[in-house]
Design a protein around this motif. Structure first.
Motif, PDB file in Angstrom:
ATOM      1  N   ARG A  38       0.840  -1.197   0.000  1.00  0.00           N
ATOM      2  CA  ARG A  38       0.000   0.000   0.000  1.00  0.00           C
ATOM      3  C   ARG A  38       0.876   1.249   0.000  1.00  0.00           C
ATOM      4  NH1 ARG A  38      -1.982  -0.635   4.417  1.00  0.00           N
ATOM      5  NH2 ARG A  38      -3.816  -1.900   3.918  1.00  0.00           N
ATOM      6  N   ARG A  39       1.915   1.215   0.818  1.00  0.00           N
ATOM      7  CA  ARG A  39       2.820   2.367   0.886  1.00  0.00           C
ATOM      8  C   ARG A  39       3.467   2.623  -0.467  1.00  0.00           C
ATOM      9  NH1 ARG A  39       3.819   7.226   2.868  1.00  0.00           N
ATOM     10  NH2 ARG A  39       6.043   7.726   2.832  1.00  0.00           N
ATOM     11  N   GLN A  40       3.889   1.570  -1.134  1.00  0.00           N
ATOM     12  CA  GLN A  40       4.492   1.736  -2.456  1.00  0.00           C
ATOM     13  C   GLN A  40       3.501   2.291  -3.469  1.00  0.00           C
ATOM     14  OE1 GLN A  40       6.773  -2.286  -2.798  1.00  0.00           O
ATOM     15  NE2 GLN A  40       7.908  -0.770  -3.965  1.00  0.00           N
ATOM     16  N   ILE A  41       2.256   1.818  -3.388  1.00  0.00           N
ATOM     17  CA  ILE A  41       1.218   2.303  -4.295  1.00  0.00           C
ATOM     18  C   ILE A  41       0.991   3.797  -4.085  1.00  0.00           C
ATOM     19  CG2 ILE A  41      -1.256   2.199  -4.823  1.00  0.00           C
ATOM     20  CD1 ILE A  41      -1.095  -0.824  -4.207  1.00  0.00           C
ATOM     21  N   PHE A  46       5.067   2.047  -8.081  1.00  0.00           N
ATOM     22  CA  PHE A  46       4.816   1.242  -9.281  1.00  0.00           C
ATOM     23  C   PHE A  46       4.460   2.206 -10.414  1.00  0.00           C
ATOM     24  CE2 PHE A  46       3.417  -1.439  -5.648  1.00  0.00           C
ATOM     25  CZ  PHE A  46       4.455  -2.366  -5.699  1.00  0.00           C
ATOM     26  N   PRO A  47       5.464   2.843 -11.015  1.00  0.00           N
ATOM     27  CA  PRO A  47       5.205   3.911 -11.995  1.00  0.00           C
ATOM     28  C   PRO A  47       4.394   3.474 -13.202  1.00  0.00           C
ATOM     29  CG  PRO A  47       7.528   3.244 -12.014  1.00  0.00           C
ATOM     30  CD  PRO A  47       6.904   2.605 -10.822  1.00  0.00           C
ATOM     31  N   THR A  48       4.458   2.204 -13.555  1.00  0.00           N
ATOM     32  CA  THR A  48       3.675   1.743 -14.715  1.00  0.00           C
ATOM     33  C   THR A  48       2.225   1.480 -14.353  1.00  0.00           C
ATOM     34  OG1 THR A  48       4.164  -0.613 -14.323  1.00  0.00           O
ATOM     35  CG2 THR A  48       5.741   0.644 -15.644  1.00  0.00           C
ATOM     36  N   GLY A  49       1.930   1.467 -13.052  1.00  0.00           N
ATOM     37  CA  GLY A  49       0.571   1.173 -12.620  1.00  0.00           C
ATOM     38  C   GLY A  49       0.276  -0.303 -12.513  1.00  0.00           C
ATOM     39  N   THR A  50       1.258  -1.129 -12.786  1.00  0.00           N
ATOM     40  CA  THR A  50       1.089  -2.575 -12.697  1.00  0.00           C
ATOM     41  C   THR A  50       2.050  -3.143 -11.662  1.00  0.00           C
ATOM     42  OG1 THR A  50       0.455  -2.702 -15.034  1.00  0.00           O
ATOM     43  CG2 THR A  50       1.128  -4.749 -13.960  1.00  0.00           C
ATOM     44  N   LEU A  51       1.529  -3.965 -10.757  1.00  0.00           N
ATOM     45  CA  LEU A  51       2.375  -4.576  -9.737  1.00  0.00           C
ATOM     46  C   LEU A  51       3.149  -5.750 -10.328  1.00  0.00           C
ATOM     47  CD1 LEU A  51       0.322  -2.906  -8.017  1.00  0.00           C
ATOM     48  CD2 LEU A  51       0.517  -4.709  -6.285  1.00  0.00           C
ATOM     49  N   VAL A  91      -3.014  -0.909 -10.422  1.00  0.00           N
ATOM     50  CA  VAL A  91      -3.510   0.134  -9.522  1.00  0.00           C
ATOM     51  C   VAL A  91      -4.713   0.795 -10.187  1.00  0.00           C
ATOM     52  CG1 VAL A  91      -2.958   2.287  -8.335  1.00  0.00           C
ATOM     53  CG2 VAL A  91      -1.196   0.513  -8.595  1.00  0.00           C
ATOM     54  N   VAL A  92      -5.843   0.836  -9.483  1.00  0.00           N
ATOM     55  CA  VAL A  92      -7.058   1.399 -10.077  1.00  0.00           C
ATOM     56  C   VAL A  92      -7.565   2.622  -9.322  1.00  0.00           C
ATOM     57  CG1 VAL A  92      -7.807  -0.775 -11.094  1.00  0.00           C
ATOM     58  CG2 VAL A  92      -8.508  -0.210  -8.759  1.00  0.00           C
ATOM     59  N   ALA A  93      -6.958   2.927  -8.199  1.00  0.00           N
ATOM     60  CA  ALA A  93      -7.394   4.088  -7.426  1.00  0.00           C
ATOM     61  C   ALA A  93      -6.173   4.806  -6.890  1.00  0.00           C
ATOM     62  CB  ALA A  93      -8.310   3.674  -6.271  1.00  0.00           C
ATOM     63  N   ARG A  94      -6.359   6.067  -6.573  1.00  0.00           N
ATOM     64  CA  ARG A  94      -5.259   6.878  -6.060  1.00  0.00           C
ATOM     65  C   ARG A  94      -5.729   7.634  -4.836  1.00  0.00           C
ATOM     66  NH1 ARG A  94      -2.059  11.667  -9.348  1.00  0.00           N
ATOM     67  NH2 ARG A  94      -0.403  11.998  -7.814  1.00  0.00           N
ATOM     68  N   LYS A  95      -4.858   7.735  -3.849  1.00  0.00           N
ATOM     69  CA  LYS A  95      -5.147   8.544  -2.669  1.00  0.00           C
ATOM     70  C   LYS A  95      -4.263   9.785  -2.714  1.00  0.00           C
ATOM     71  CE  LYS A  95      -6.731   4.938   0.498  1.00  0.00           C
ATOM     72  NZ  LYS A  95      -6.666   4.449   1.894  1.00  0.00           N
ATOM     73  N   TYR A  96      -4.818  10.894  -2.234  1.00  0.00           N
ATOM     74  CA  TYR A  96      -4.109  12.162  -2.294  1.00  0.00           C
ATOM     75  C   TYR A  96      -3.653  12.578  -0.900  1.00  0.00           C
ATOM     76  CZ  TYR A  96      -6.098  12.198  -6.939  1.00  0.00           C
ATOM     77  OH  TYR A  96      -6.439  11.850  -8.229  1.00  0.00           O
ATOM     78  N   PRO A  97      -2.458  13.139  -0.784  1.00  0.00           N
ATOM     79  CA  PRO A  97      -1.910  13.480   0.537  1.00  0.00           C
ATOM     80  C   PRO A  97      -2.471  14.783   1.084  1.00  0.00           C
ATOM     81  CG  PRO A  97      -0.335  14.065  -1.165  1.00  0.00           C
ATOM     82  CD  PRO A  97      -1.482  13.391  -1.871  1.00  0.00           C
TER      83      PRO A  97
END
Length: 261
Positions: A38-41, A46-51, A91-97
Motif C-alpha cells: 500500500r505504501r508503495q502504491i 509502481f510507476p507503470t501502474g502494474t504490480l 492500480v485502479v485508485a489513487r489517494k491524495y496526501p
C-alpha cells in the motif's frame, strides 16, 4: 472415555490448534505485506501502474504465494488494485496526501493534484448550537454563518464540509465566491489578518445515509472525520469545521517531533 480415545481426541485438538495458528500467521503476514505494498502504491512505487507478478513479489518479500494472494485480496477489497486478465494486478485508485502539519485550505493543499471545486449546498445565517457557540466563544443562542459544501477533486467527490463562522465575519462571505475559493483565503481577506493556528481532531466514523449519498460512498463506509477549529493570528476562533473525507481517496500525514521532557 478409554485412554486411547482421550489421546486421539487430544491429538485432534492439537492438529486443529496448529492449523488455526498457521492460518492466523498467514493472515498476519498478509496484512504486513499489504501495508508495505500500500505504501508503495501511494508513493508511486509502481510507476507503470502494474504490480510485479505474484512470484516476483513472493521472492522480493520472502512470502509464500498464498500470502501474496491474500495481501492482494486485501488491497483489492480496499479498492486500490484490481486483477485484469492478461495484464495482472493493476492500480485502479489513487489517494491524495493531506498534510496535518500545515494550516492550509484544501485547494492549497492539493493544487499539485488537480482542480478542487466546491458545490455549495447550504449557506446562510443560523442559530449556533450550544457546542458551536462555546467553541467560537459566542453568546448562547448567537447566530453564525453555516456553510455546507461538497468538495470535489478533478470531478470526484472528496469531502463534505460543514462550516460555522461568527456572523460578524460570516456576513461578508455571503456574496463571496465560495464555489472557487477556500474559506481560509476569504477569512484572511475579510479580517485583514492572517490565520494563526488550528486545533484538530481526526477519527474514523461510519458514513451516515446523508453523507454517504452526497459523497457517493457506500452507506456505513468508513470516512475520515476532521474536526478543526481555526483561529486568527490574534487568537480569536473564526472557523469551526466538521469535514468528512472519503477514506479511499485521501491520506493524512505530517512530521512529528519529539519534545524533550
Amino acid at each position: 472415555m478409554p485412554p486411547t480415545d482421550r489421546i486421539r481426541d487430544h491429538a485432534g485438538q492439537g492438529a486443529t490448534t496448529v492449523a488455526a495458528r498457521r492460518r492466523r500467521l498467514r493472515a498476519d503476514r498478509a496484512r504486513q505485506l499489504a501495508d508495505l505494498l500500500r505504501r508503495q502504491i501511494l508513493t508511486g512505487g509502481f510507476p507503470t501502474g502494474t504490480l510485479p507478478h505474484e512470484a516476483a513479489l513472493g521472492t522480493e518479500y520472502a512470502a509464500s504465494r498464498n500470502t501474496v494472494r491474500q495481501a492482494l485480496d486485501l488491497l483489492r477489497a480496499e479498492g486500490l488494485v484490481d486483477r485484469l486478465p492478461g495484464v495482472g494486478t493493476v492500480v485502479v485508485a489513487r489517494k491524495y496526501p493531506h498534510g496535518l502539519d500545515r494550516l492550509m485550505g484544501l485547494a492549497e493543499t492539493l493544487h499539485e493534484h488537480g482542480d478542487v471545486t466546491n458545490e455549495v449546498r447550504t449557506v446562510g445565517p443560523a442559530p449556533a448550537p450550544a457546542p458551536v457557540a462555546e467553541r467560537l466563544r459566542l453568546p448562547a443562542g448567537a447566530d453564525v454563518l453555516y456553510i455546507e459544501r461538497l468538495r470535489r477533486l478533478n470531478g470526484l467527490p472528496l469531502s463534505l464540509d460543514l462550516t460555522y463562522v461568527p456572523l460578524d465575519i460570516g456576513t461578508c462571505l455571503l456574496g463571496a465566491d465560495l464555489e472557487h475559493t477556500d474559506v481560509f483565503r476569504l477569512l484572511e481577506a475579510v479580517t485583514g489578518q492572517p490565520l494563526g493556528h488550528a486545533d484538530i481532531t481526526l477519527e474514523a466514523v461510519n458514513a451516515d445515509a446523508h453523507s454517504a449519498a452526497v459523497l457517493q460512498a457506500p452507506r456505513g463506509a468508513a470516512v475520515l472525520m476532521l474536526e478543526r477549529l481555526t483561529h486568527l493570528a490574534d487568537g480569536r476562533p473564526v472557523d469551526l469545521e466538521f469535514i468528512r473525507f472519503r477514506g479511499d481517496r485521501i491520506t493524512m500525514g505530517g512530521q512529528l517531533r519529539r519534545s524533550r521532557p
